[in-house]
Design an enzyme around this catalytic site. Structure first.
Site, PDB file in Angstrom:
ATOM      1  N   ARG A  91       0.887  -1.264   0.243  1.00 30.58           N
ATOM      2  CA  ARG A  91       0.011  -0.026   0.102  1.00 30.58           C
ATOM      3  C   ARG A  91       0.885   1.318  -0.048  1.00 30.58           C
ATOM      4  O   ARG A  91       0.569   2.328   0.644  1.00 30.58           O
ATOM      5  CB  ARG A  91      -1.015  -0.158   1.280  1.00 30.58           C
ATOM      6  N   SER A 148     -11.187  -1.213   3.117  1.00 30.85           N
ATOM      7  CA  SER A 148     -10.469  -1.604   4.413  1.00 30.85           C
ATOM      8  C   SER A 148      -9.775  -0.483   4.942  1.00 30.85           C
ATOM      9  O   SER A 148      -9.342   0.360   4.422  1.00 30.85           O
ATOM     10  CB  SER A 148      -9.357  -2.641   3.991  1.00 30.85           C
ATOM     11  N   GLU A 159      -5.333   2.500   6.622  1.00 29.09           N
ATOM     12  CA  GLU A 159      -4.876   2.425   5.078  1.00 29.09           C
ATOM     13  C   GLU A 159      -5.684   3.632   4.564  1.00 29.09           C
ATOM     14  O   GLU A 159      -5.040   4.225   3.645  1.00 29.09           O
ATOM     15  CB  GLU A 159      -5.445   1.094   4.279  1.00 29.09           C
TER      16      GLU A 159
HETATM   17  C1  LIG Z   1     -15.838  -1.250  -1.351  1.00 32.14           C
HETATM   18  C2  LIG Z   1     -14.428  -0.829  -1.729  1.00 32.14           C
HETATM   19  C3  LIG Z   1     -13.860  -2.048  -1.647  1.00 32.14           C
HETATM   20  C4  LIG Z   1     -12.123  -1.576  -1.619  1.00 32.14           C
HETATM   21  N1  LIG Z   1     -11.402  -2.694  -1.927  1.00 32.14           N
HETATM   22  C5  LIG Z   1     -10.141  -2.740  -2.284  1.00 32.14           C
HETATM   23  C6  LIG Z   1      -9.146  -3.778  -2.436  1.00 32.14           C
HETATM   24  O1  LIG Z   1      -9.598  -4.883  -2.606  1.00 32.14           O
HETATM   25  N2  LIG Z   1      -7.720  -3.356  -2.460  1.00 32.14           N
HETATM   26  C7  LIG Z   1      -7.360  -2.396  -2.284  1.00 32.14           C
HETATM   27  O2  LIG Z   1      -6.158  -2.009  -2.261  1.00 32.14           O
HETATM   28  N3  LIG Z   1      -8.167  -1.179  -1.875  1.00 32.14           N
HETATM   29  C8  LIG Z   1      -9.480  -1.246  -2.017  1.00 32.14           C
HETATM   30  N4  LIG Z   1     -10.191  -0.144  -1.434  1.00 32.14           N
HETATM   31  C9  LIG Z   1      -9.816   0.995  -1.526  1.00 32.14           C
HETATM   32  C10 LIG Z   1      -9.436   1.973  -2.497  1.00 32.14           C
HETATM   33  O3  LIG Z   1     -10.588   1.492  -3.695  1.00 32.14           O
HETATM   34  C11 LIG Z   1      -8.167   1.872  -3.135  1.00 32.14           C
HETATM   35  O4  LIG Z   1      -7.183   2.322  -2.164  1.00 32.14           O
HETATM   36  C12 LIG Z   1      -8.108   2.783  -4.471  1.00 32.14           C
HETATM   37  O5  LIG Z   1      -6.633   2.313  -4.996  1.00 32.14           O
HETATM   38  C13 LIG Z   1      -8.231   4.171  -4.250  1.00 32.14           C
HETATM   39  O6  LIG Z   1      -8.268   4.937  -5.534  1.00 32.14           O
HETATM   40  P1  LIG Z   1      -8.828   5.982  -5.739  1.00 32.14           P
HETATM   41  O7  LIG Z   1      -8.697   6.423  -7.054  1.00 32.14           O
HETATM   42  O8  LIG Z   1     -10.303   6.047  -5.194  1.00 32.14           O
HETATM   43  O9  LIG Z   1      -8.092   7.182  -4.638  1.00 32.14           O
HETATM   44  P2  LIG Z   1      -8.662   8.263  -3.822  1.00 32.14           P
HETATM   45  O10 LIG Z   1      -9.402   7.668  -2.460  1.00 32.14           O
HETATM   46  O11 LIG Z   1      -9.208   9.168  -4.838  1.00 32.14           O
HETATM   47  O12 LIG Z   1      -7.203   8.734  -3.457  1.00 32.14           O
HETATM   48  C14 LIG Z   1      -6.289   7.911  -2.477  1.00 32.14           C
HETATM   49  C15 LIG Z   1      -5.184   8.711  -2.334  1.00 32.14           C
HETATM   50  O13 LIG Z   1      -4.511   8.788  -3.625  1.00 32.14           O
HETATM   51  C16 LIG Z   1      -4.073  10.221  -4.014  1.00 32.14           C
HETATM   52  N5  LIG Z   1      -4.365  10.212  -5.496  1.00 32.14           N
HETATM   53  C17 LIG Z   1      -5.406   9.695  -6.167  1.00 32.14           C
HETATM   54  N6  LIG Z   1      -5.378  10.018  -7.534  1.00 32.14           N
HETATM   55  C18 LIG Z   1      -3.991  10.536  -7.702  1.00 32.14           C
HETATM   56  C19 LIG Z   1      -3.272  10.850  -8.793  1.00 32.14           C
HETATM   57  N7  LIG Z   1      -3.857  10.963 -10.091  1.00 32.14           N
HETATM   58  N8  LIG Z   1      -2.256  11.699  -8.623  1.00 32.14           N
HETATM   59  C20 LIG Z   1      -1.712  11.574  -7.290  1.00 32.14           C
HETATM   60  N9  LIG Z   1      -2.278  11.409  -6.139  1.00 32.14           N
HETATM   61  C21 LIG Z   1      -3.484  10.661  -6.459  1.00 32.14           C
HETATM   62  C22 LIG Z   1      -5.184  11.044  -3.079  1.00 32.14           C
HETATM   63  O14 LIG Z   1      -4.643  12.349  -2.917  1.00 32.14           O
HETATM   64  C23 LIG Z   1      -5.425  10.185  -2.136  1.00 32.14           C
HETATM   65  O15 LIG Z   1      -4.040  10.552  -1.323  1.00 32.14           O
HETATM   66  C24 LIG Z   1     -11.616  -0.366  -1.299  1.00 32.14           C
HETATM   67  C25 LIG Z   1     -12.572   0.682  -1.278  1.00 32.14           C
HETATM   68  C26 LIG Z   1     -13.879   0.257  -1.389  1.00 32.14           C
HETATM   69  C27 LIG Z   1     -14.774   1.505  -0.938  1.00 32.14           C
END
Ligand SMILES: Cc1cc2nc3c(=O)[nH]c(=O)nc-3n(C[C@H](O)[C@H](O)[C@H](O)COP(=O)(O)OP(=O)(O)OC[C@H]3O[C@@H](n4cnc5c(N)ncnc54)[C@H](O)[C@@H]3O)c2cc1C
Length: 303
Positions: A172, A222, A292
């Site tokens: 992560r 998570s 996380e």
């Molecule tokens: C129902 C559910 C299930 C999930 N299952 C998993 C799983 O199985 N495995 C897992 O690892 N995670 C899981 N997650 C967590 C999440 O989906 C992941 O961490 C995902 O990678 C986050 O991506 P995001 O685009 O939503 O990022 P965001 O939540 O929008 O941002 C996360 C971080 O990344 C930064 N960020 C985002 N985009 C950029 C960019 N383009 N440039 C620079 N920084 C950026 C943001 O500033 C923030 O600090 C789950 C979440 C939910 C709600």
């Protein structure tokens, strides 16, 4: 004043003023962004970054907002979401994809090309950029397994690239967490596969997810990282914390690693419930749980 100048300067960009971010976050919590911007191209994004730097306006990038808790006091400055920057190009087993595409869409598109390697991510609700930033993973796969190169725009609006090794991926973690770079795209390396088997695997993993996770409620997935030698969900379950509720947020009864927003919960409710769970797990098992999920926003939070 600066908001008005921004609206005038970027008149063709999709911009919202004082926009409630709870409409965008997966937890359905969070205060307002001074400005929420949706640039349509890398050039527009670069121009926006340079403008903000010249005016000393802070920038925050969000992907699909599935791993963030935006504080109730909101985010000062410009919040950028990249969902319009989502093009994709295939070159044999290489995939050149922009960061605004969701992993769910990407996994569908690569399966159409009979490309294998992204099945693990087919149900992760993040964007490509957010998933690389977090080195998201599931079911034995992680983004680091498929990322060849990552393309970013730095705080001066300059394009640059990181190789796989330069990303320093870990559980992560990626180097971008320690920089101000904005990920705009990546080159992924997949493998030729059998379309039917790829689709079958994705269906199997999605069923597994639906049966184990409380997907019917808003959540951030998570909440805690896996502590070495343990599983966060198992510790929380053994600590009898499932169903524990603060305000409108509850430790899921279906999956102890999730905290669900069951009744108009706030970011403050999340903060307090997270602290409570950390304290109880420490007291009962002497294990530290590290979040996380990432808290974003102003420091001056109400208690
Ligand atoms: C129902 C559910 C299930 C999930 N299952 C998993 C799983 O199985 N495995 C897992 O690892 N995670 C899981 N997650 C967590 C999440 O989906 C992941 O961490 C995902 O990678 C986050 O991506 P995001 O685009 O939503 O990022 P965001 O939540 O929008 O941002 C996360 C971080 O990344 C930064 N960020 C985002 N985009 C950029 C960019 N383009 N440039 C620079 N920084 C950026 C943001 O500033 C923030 O600090 C789950 C979440 C939910 C709600």
């Amino acid at each position: 004043m600066w908001k008005h100048q921004l609206l005038t300067h970027f008149s063709s960009m999709t911009l919202f003023v004082d926009e409630p971010l709870s409409s965008y976050t997966y937890t359905k919590t969070g205060g307002k962004a001074d400005i929420l911007a949706f640039p349509k191209s890398k050039e527009e994004l670069s121009e926006l970054i340079i403008w903000a730097k010249n005016q000393s306006i802070p920038i925050t990038t969000l992907g699909n907002a599935s791993n963030v808790i935006v504080k109730d006091t909101g985010i000062k400055g410009i919040v950028i979401m990249l969902e319009y920057i989502n093009d994709i190009r295939f070159e044999d087993t290489y995939v050149h994809v922009s960061s605004g595409m969701t992993l769910i869409d990407l996994s569908k598109q690569v399966s159409e090309q009979s490309l294998s390697g992204l099945e693990f991510a087919c149900g992760i609700p993040g964007s490509v950029g957010g998933a690389i930033y977090m080195n998201a993973g599931a079911y034995g796969g992680e983004m680091k397994d498929i990322v060849e190169a990552v393309h970013v725009i730095d705080e001066n609006g300059q394009l640059k690239s990181y190789t796989h090794d330069e990303m320093l991926f870990d559980y992560r973690y990626s180097i971008i967490q320690n920089s101000t770079d904005i990920i705009i795209g990546a080159t992924l390396k997949l493998e030729h596969g059998n379309k039917e088997s790829i689709l079958e695997k994705m269906t199997e993993l999605n069923h597994l997810r639906q049966s184990k996770q409380p997907l019917e409620y808003p959540s951030c997935g998570s909440v805690f990282k896996r502590p070495e030698g343990y599983f966060a969900g198992k510790l929380i379950q053994d600590a009898n914390l499932q169903g524990k509720r603060i305000g409108g947020v509850e430790v899921s009864k279906k999956h102890a690693g999730f905290m669900v927003n069951i009744d108009n919960g706030t970011a403050t409710d999340y903060k307090h419930l997270i602290a409570y769970v950390q304290q109880e797990v420490k007291r009962q098992f002497n294990v530290d749980l590290e979040t996380e999920v990432r808290f974003i926003g102003d420091e001056n939070e109400r208690n």
